[in-house]
Write a protein that holds these residues in place. Sequence first.
Motif, PDB file in Angstrom:
ATOM      1  N   PRO A 250      -2.778  40.247 -47.560  1.00 23.39           N
ATOM      2  CA  PRO A 250      -3.745  40.545 -46.502  1.00 23.39           C
ATOM      3  C   PRO A 250      -3.285  40.142 -45.113  1.00 23.39           C
ATOM      4  O   PRO A 250      -3.623  40.808 -44.130  1.00 23.39           O
ATOM      5  CB  PRO A 250      -5.002  39.769 -46.921  1.00 23.39           C
ATOM      6  N   ALA A 251      -2.515  39.064 -45.004  1.00 22.08           N
ATOM      7  CA  ALA A 251      -2.129  38.589 -43.669  1.00 22.08           C
ATOM      8  C   ALA A 251      -1.091  39.500 -43.006  1.00 22.08           C
ATOM      9  O   ALA A 251      -0.839  39.355 -41.803  1.00 22.08           O
ATOM     10  CB  ALA A 251      -1.594  37.159 -43.748  1.00 22.08           C
ATOM     11  N   LEU A 252      -0.509  40.433 -43.742  1.00 22.73           N
ATOM     12  CA  LEU A 252       0.412  41.391 -43.119  1.00 22.73           C
ATOM     13  C   LEU A 252      -0.314  42.336 -42.168  1.00 22.73           C
ATOM     14  O   LEU A 252       0.287  42.879 -41.250  1.00 22.73           O
ATOM     15  CB  LEU A 252       1.143  42.208 -44.192  1.00 22.73           C
ATOM     16  N   ARG A 253      -1.620  42.549 -42.398  1.00 24.39           N
ATOM     17  CA  ARG A 253      -2.459  43.398 -41.538  1.00 24.39           C
ATOM     18  C   ARG A 253      -1.885  44.798 -41.374  1.00 24.39           C
ATOM     19  O   ARG A 253      -1.630  45.258 -40.269  1.00 24.39           O
ATOM     20  CB  ARG A 253      -2.681  42.752 -40.160  1.00 24.39           C
ATOM     21  N   LEU A 254      -1.693  45.474 -42.488  1.00 24.51           N
ATOM     22  CA  LEU A 254      -1.220  46.856 -42.446  1.00 24.51           C
ATOM     23  C   LEU A 254      -2.137  47.743 -43.277  1.00 24.51           C
ATOM     24  O   LEU A 254      -2.366  47.484 -44.464  1.00 24.51           O
ATOM     25  CB  LEU A 254       0.212  46.961 -42.982  1.00 24.51           C
ATOM     26  N   GLY A 255      -2.658  48.772 -42.644  1.00 27.89           N
ATOM     27  CA  GLY A 255      -3.461  49.781 -43.315  1.00 27.89           C
ATOM     28  C   GLY A 255      -3.038  51.151 -42.832  1.00 27.89           C
ATOM     29  O   GLY A 255      -2.036  51.297 -42.109  1.00 27.89           O
ATOM     30  N   TYR A 256      -3.803  52.167 -43.222  1.00 27.82           N
ATOM     31  CA  TYR A 256      -3.438  53.524 -42.796  1.00 27.82           C
ATOM     32  C   TYR A 256      -4.646  54.451 -42.866  1.00 27.82           C
ATOM     33  O   TYR A 256      -5.618  54.206 -43.588  1.00 27.82           O
ATOM     34  CB  TYR A 256      -2.297  54.084 -43.652  1.00 27.82           C
ATOM     35  N   ILE A 257      -4.556  55.500 -42.066  1.00 25.56           N
ATOM     36  CA  ILE A 257      -5.536  56.587 -42.084  1.00 25.56           C
ATOM     37  C   ILE A 257      -4.787  57.861 -42.438  1.00 25.56           C
ATOM     38  O   ILE A 257      -3.692  58.114 -41.927  1.00 25.56           O
ATOM     39  CB  ILE A 257      -6.210  56.773 -40.711  1.00 25.56           C
ATOM     40  N   VAL A 258      -5.371  58.670 -43.309  1.00 24.42           N
ATOM     41  CA  VAL A 258      -4.828  59.997 -43.632  1.00 24.42           C
ATOM     42  C   VAL A 258      -5.878  61.023 -43.240  1.00 24.42           C
ATOM     43  O   VAL A 258      -7.027  60.965 -43.693  1.00 24.42           O
ATOM     44  CB  VAL A 258      -4.487  60.118 -45.128  1.00 24.42           C
TER      45      VAL A 258
END
Length: 413
Positions: A250-258
Amino acid sequence: MDGQTPAGSFSLGTMFRPGLPDPAPRFAGLPKYNFVYGHNDPDQVPAEALAESAARVLSQNGHLLGMYNLGQAPLGHDRLRAFVARKLAQRSGIACTVDDVLITSGSLQAMDLVNNLFVAPGDTVIVEAFTYGGAITKLQKLGARIVPAPLDAGGLDMEALAAILGRLKAEGVTPKFIYTIPTVQNPTGSVLSLERRHRLIALSRDHGVPIFEDECYADLVWSGERPPALYALAPDRVIHIGSFSKSLAPALRLGYIVAAWDVLGRILATKSDAGSSALAQMVVADYVETRFDDHVEDLRAGLHAKLDVLIEALGEEFGTSAELSVPEGGIFLWLKLPDHVDVRTFAKAALDQGLAFNPGPEWACDPESARSHMRLCFALPSPQHIREGIAELARICFEHTGVPERGANRSRV
């Protein structure tokens, strides 16, 4: 000086804008028995392999950090977006290109970007009755009218949703979107069947309402198999978000939108942070290209084993006083105590004694409907701390509510 502001002196606080939340408390460390938030198991973070990836990408491409977005497209690191596209094709049935993927600073930023694109004060959105507390709070801050849609053991209740959409249509209201967590629903842990997914898409088409699909926990289905994502079934009317927070760290703070470019282009125009962490993107891309599948398989096995410990401990300490919604994956267990129990009455007392849990009302559109519920995150504590923590939870709960009367084969009365 004794730390007090002298009479008549200037205070910055007098200039704060109205409507701010109460100040956050100073961090005093994590409680001994921590069943809150979306922490993962620190022992299952592949720290050594991530360190190897970090050394490799810095050696090979560290000079690119001299440019915003590594000199690449503002959508994010090319290699990471390519991996997301491949992963979604293999696991979720989504056919998308790298240009359909926007990397974000965690799924929370993704949620903000989508909400800000659609929701103005007074707009109506449909949200699952029990859902991610952050989603509720963010919509409330935007001034949205939130309409809760009931859930059952299989997830979103389609007959109830159809009735809600019909009622809103009769009022002349078209909701801006239906927000749903179809795979490992938060907090209930259910997985929406393929039949219901098709029904949801049909309702979306019939009523002209888009779908906002949150798939942050989809990689953690115990079986490793899940139905196609809603985006895979109807890319013209679904926006999909996901994250590496639960599947990696979680601490990497990486997500995405498609999403299609007519949506992503507008979202990108509002993403004003000059790009999510480029170094984190480079490191994660290097790691996941060759090790993601094995890591996730090991992570699922470890989390499932902890869930088994939690269920056993709850059975010993709470017996039939706790109704469990056993999740089909993920890191949370949703439970219900008898109707007369309000878990809010002992949440602070528990925290003061070193035990933290999420009261159900924080995860409900109608807080009173979840007064007897709580959400327990089982990913962070060790098996020993799970057992000890549940024994403490039962003791504190009994002291404040008289429930459970029996535990560990003994009477508490």
